[in-house]
Design a protein around this motif. Structure first.
Motif, PDB file in Angstrom:
ATOM      1  N   PRO A 156     -15.267   9.539   6.795  1.00 33.85           N
ATOM      2  CA  PRO A 156     -14.398   9.308   5.637  1.00 33.85           C
ATOM      3  C   PRO A 156     -13.168   8.500   5.992  1.00 33.85           C
ATOM      4  N   GLY A 157     -12.626   7.861   4.986  1.00 30.77           N
ATOM      5  CA  GLY A 157     -11.361   7.167   5.133  1.00 30.77           C
ATOM      6  C   GLY A 157     -10.217   8.145   4.968  1.00 30.77           C
ATOM      7  N   ALA A 158      -8.988   7.628   5.071  1.00 29.63           N
ATOM      8  CA  ALA A 158      -7.812   8.492   4.992  1.00 29.63           C
ATOM      9  C   ALA A 158      -6.701   7.793   4.235  1.00 29.63           C
ATOM     10  N   LEU A 159      -5.856   8.589   3.635  1.00 24.94           N
ATOM     11  CA  LEU A 159      -4.620   8.075   3.059  1.00 24.94           C
ATOM     12  C   LEU A 159      -3.617   7.978   4.191  1.00 24.94           C
ATOM     13  N   ILE A 160      -3.132   6.775   4.459  1.00 27.60           N
ATOM     14  CA  ILE A 160      -2.154   6.614   5.532  1.00 27.60           C
ATOM     15  C   ILE A 160      -0.741   6.536   4.962  1.00 27.60           C
ATOM     16  N   GLU A 161      -0.638   6.343   3.659  1.00 29.21           N
ATOM     17  CA  GLU A 161       0.583   6.403   2.866  1.00 29.21           C
ATOM     18  C   GLU A 161       0.130   6.881   1.490  1.00 29.21           C
ATOM     19  N   PRO A 162       1.014   7.298   0.626  1.00 34.15           N
ATOM     20  CA  PRO A 162       0.576   7.828  -0.677  1.00 34.15           C
ATOM     21  C   PRO A 162      -0.311   6.897  -1.498  1.00 34.15           C
ATOM     22  N   THR A 163      -0.156   5.573  -1.354  1.00 29.80           N
ATOM     23  CA  THR A 163      -0.975   4.636  -2.141  1.00 29.80           C
ATOM     24  C   THR A 163      -1.773   3.679  -1.258  1.00 29.80           C
ATOM     25  N   THR A 164      -1.991   4.074   0.016  1.00 34.56           N
ATOM     26  CA  THR A 164      -2.717   3.208   0.944  1.00 34.56           C
ATOM     27  C   THR A 164      -3.885   3.963   1.567  1.00 34.56           C
ATOM     28  N   PHE A 165      -5.087   3.414   1.361  1.00 35.56           N
ATOM     29  CA  PHE A 165      -6.333   3.992   1.874  1.00 35.56           C
ATOM     30  C   PHE A 165      -6.831   3.130   3.023  1.00 35.56           C
ATOM     31  N   ARG A 166      -7.261   3.775   4.106  1.00 34.29           N
ATOM     32  CA  ARG A 166      -7.820   3.052   5.248  1.00 34.29           C
ATOM     33  C   ARG A 166      -9.145   3.702   5.638  1.00 34.29           C
ATOM     34  N   ILE A 167     -10.114   2.844   5.929  1.00 30.11           N
ATOM     35  CA  ILE A 167     -11.429   3.312   6.353  1.00 30.11           C
ATOM     36  C   ILE A 167     -11.940   2.371   7.439  1.00 30.11           C
ATOM     37  N   GLU A 168     -12.669   2.934   8.382  1.00 29.29           N
ATOM     38  CA  GLU A 168     -13.133   2.160   9.537  1.00 29.29           C
ATOM     39  C   GLU A 168     -14.630   2.367   9.729  1.00 29.29           C
ATOM     40  N   ARG A 169     -15.295   1.316  10.170  1.00 26.54           N
ATOM     41  CA  ARG A 169     -16.724   1.386  10.497  1.00 26.54           C
ATOM     42  C   ARG A 169     -16.976   0.608  11.780  1.00 26.54           C
ATOM     43  N   ARG A 170     -17.860   1.134  12.605  1.00 28.87           N
ATOM     44  CA  ARG A 170     -18.397   0.367  13.730  1.00 28.87           C
ATOM     45  C   ARG A 170     -19.719  -0.205  13.238  1.00 28.87           C
ATOM     46  N   LEU A 171     -19.814  -1.522  13.257  1.00 27.03           N
ATOM     47  CA  LEU A 171     -20.973  -2.215  12.712  1.00 27.03           C
ATOM     48  C   LEU A 171     -21.725  -2.943  13.817  1.00 27.03           C
ATOM     49  N   PRO A 172     -23.047  -3.021  13.704  1.00 23.36           N
ATOM     50  CA  PRO A 172     -23.825  -3.752  14.702  1.00 23.36           C
ATOM     51  C   PRO A 172     -23.694  -5.258  14.517  1.00 23.36           C
ATOM     52  N   GLY A 173     -23.771  -5.972  15.634  1.00 23.82           N
ATOM     53  CA  GLY A 173     -23.771  -7.429  15.571  1.00 23.82           C
ATOM     54  C   GLY A 173     -22.468  -8.028  16.051  1.00 23.82           C
ATOM     55  N   SER A 174     -22.445  -9.334  16.021  1.00 25.30           N
ATOM     56  CA  SER A 174     -21.283 -10.078  16.510  1.00 25.30           C
ATOM     57  C   SER A 174     -20.175 -10.111  15.454  1.00 25.30           C
ATOM     58  N   ILE A 175     -18.978 -10.416  15.907  1.00 30.14           N
ATOM     59  CA  ILE A 175     -17.849 -10.535  14.984  1.00 30.14           C
ATOM     60  C   ILE A 175     -18.089 -11.675  13.991  1.00 30.14           C
ATOM     61  N   GLU A 176     -18.742 -12.749  14.435  1.00 28.39           N
ATOM     62  CA  GLU A 176     -19.043 -13.873  13.534  1.00 28.39           C
ATOM     63  C   GLU A 176     -20.013 -13.453  12.429  1.00 28.39           C
ATOM     64  N   ARG A 177     -20.977 -12.611  12.767  1.00 25.62           N
ATOM     65  CA  ARG A 177     -21.931 -12.135  11.764  1.00 25.62           C
ATOM     66  C   ARG A 177     -21.235 -11.263  10.727  1.00 25.62           C
ATOM     67  N   VAL A 178     -20.398 -10.337  11.176  1.00 27.75           N
ATOM     68  CA  VAL A 178     -19.685  -9.467  10.240  1.00 27.75           C
ATOM     69  C   VAL A 178     -18.717 -10.299   9.400  1.00 27.75           C
ATOM     70  N   TRP A 179     -18.021 -11.250  10.013  1.00 27.95           N
ATOM     71  CA  TRP A 179     -17.126 -12.153   9.272  1.00 27.95           C
ATOM     72  C   TRP A 179     -17.886 -12.851   8.149  1.00 27.95           C
ATOM     73  N   ALA A 180     -19.080 -13.313   8.442  1.00 27.62           N
ATOM     74  CA  ALA A 180     -19.891 -13.989   7.421  1.00 27.62           C
ATOM     75  C   ALA A 180     -20.190 -13.052   6.251  1.00 27.62           C
ATOM     76  N   TYR A 181     -20.443 -11.772   6.524  1.00 33.24           N
ATOM     77  CA  TYR A 181     -20.707 -10.807   5.454  1.00 33.24           C
ATOM     78  C   TYR A 181     -19.455 -10.519   4.621  1.00 33.24           C
ATOM     79  N   LEU A 182     -18.289 -10.811   5.149  1.00 29.58           N
ATOM     80  CA  LEU A 182     -17.049 -10.649   4.395  1.00 29.58           C
ATOM     81  C   LEU A 182     -16.714 -11.881   3.569  1.00 29.58           C
ATOM     82  N   THR A 183     -17.043 -13.056   4.076  1.00 26.34           N
ATOM     83  CA  THR A 183     -16.536 -14.295   3.485  1.00 26.34           C
ATOM     84  C   THR A 183     -17.570 -15.135   2.743  1.00 26.34           C
ATOM     85  N   ASP A 184     -18.842 -14.975   3.025  1.00 28.02           N
ATOM     86  CA  ASP A 184     -19.895 -15.759   2.384  1.00 28.02           C
ATOM     87  C   ASP A 184     -20.392 -15.015   1.141  1.00 28.02           C
TER      88      ASP A 184
END
Length: 177
Positions: free
Chosen positions: A10-38
């Motif tokens: 699960p993610g967490a509230l790090i401030e009253p109106t700020t949510f943060r969540i983290e995932r470890r994903l397989p593959g290269s940073i370029e591949r994950v970047w492409a899934y964010l931007t393409d």
């Protein structure tokens, strides 16, 4: 076989109106970047929309959640088949950081960090408004990142909307009123 239950702390509230969540994903940073931007790759886990990766450039995100996975489950009554949102690029540091506006008031930051044969993706959503918005967005990021993790791993995904509902209930218990 990887199951949905193996994804997603699960993610967490790090401030009253700020949510943060983290995932470890397989593959290269370029591949994950492409899934964010393409747009064509991003629509497989979140929303389509062509991004001009220039600070200040406007773009539109278009959600069609009923098309993300084979088993969508029953869409909540207050969600339409499609949702659109105007956004603007606020910061780009390929392939490590992307920041964009969320409507006119919020802000989403994607931070990527190589981690062995994978990538740590941290999503920080700032200036969430109201408890309902906080719970919907928290459950939404969690479910969408689970879809991304499944896509990148080539793993099956269970019912999207059933998962979203369960996550929203879980976040309602986790986050105080």
């Amino acid at each position: 076989m990887t199951t949905l239950a193996e994804f997603g702390a699960p993610g967490a509230l790090i401030e009253p109106t700020t949510f943060r969540i983290e995932r470890r994903l397989p593959g290269s940073i370029e591949r994950v970047w492409a899934y964010l931007t393409d747009s064509e790759l991003r629509k497989l886990w979140l929303a389509s929309g062509v991004m001009d990766l220039t600070v200040g450039a406007p773009f539109e995100l278009v959600w069609q959640n009923d098309r993300l996975v084979d088993d969508m489950g029953q869409r909540p009554a207050d969600f339409g088949e499609e949702h659109r949102m105007d956004s603007r690029i606020l910061l780009v540091e390929p392939p490590r950081k992307l920041v964009f506006s969320w409507f006119e008031t919020g802000e989403v930051t994607f931070d990527l960090m190589p981690d062995g044969d994978g990538v740590i993706l941290t999503v920080t959503h700032r200036r969430l408004s109201g408890r309902s918005g906080l719970l919907s967005v928290s459950a939404g990021w969690h479910a969408h990142l689970d879809v991304l993790a499944a896509r990148l791993a080539g793993a099956p995904f269970g019912s999207f909307w059933d998962r979203w509902r369960a996550l929203k209930e879980d976040y309602a218990r986790r986050f105080p009123e």
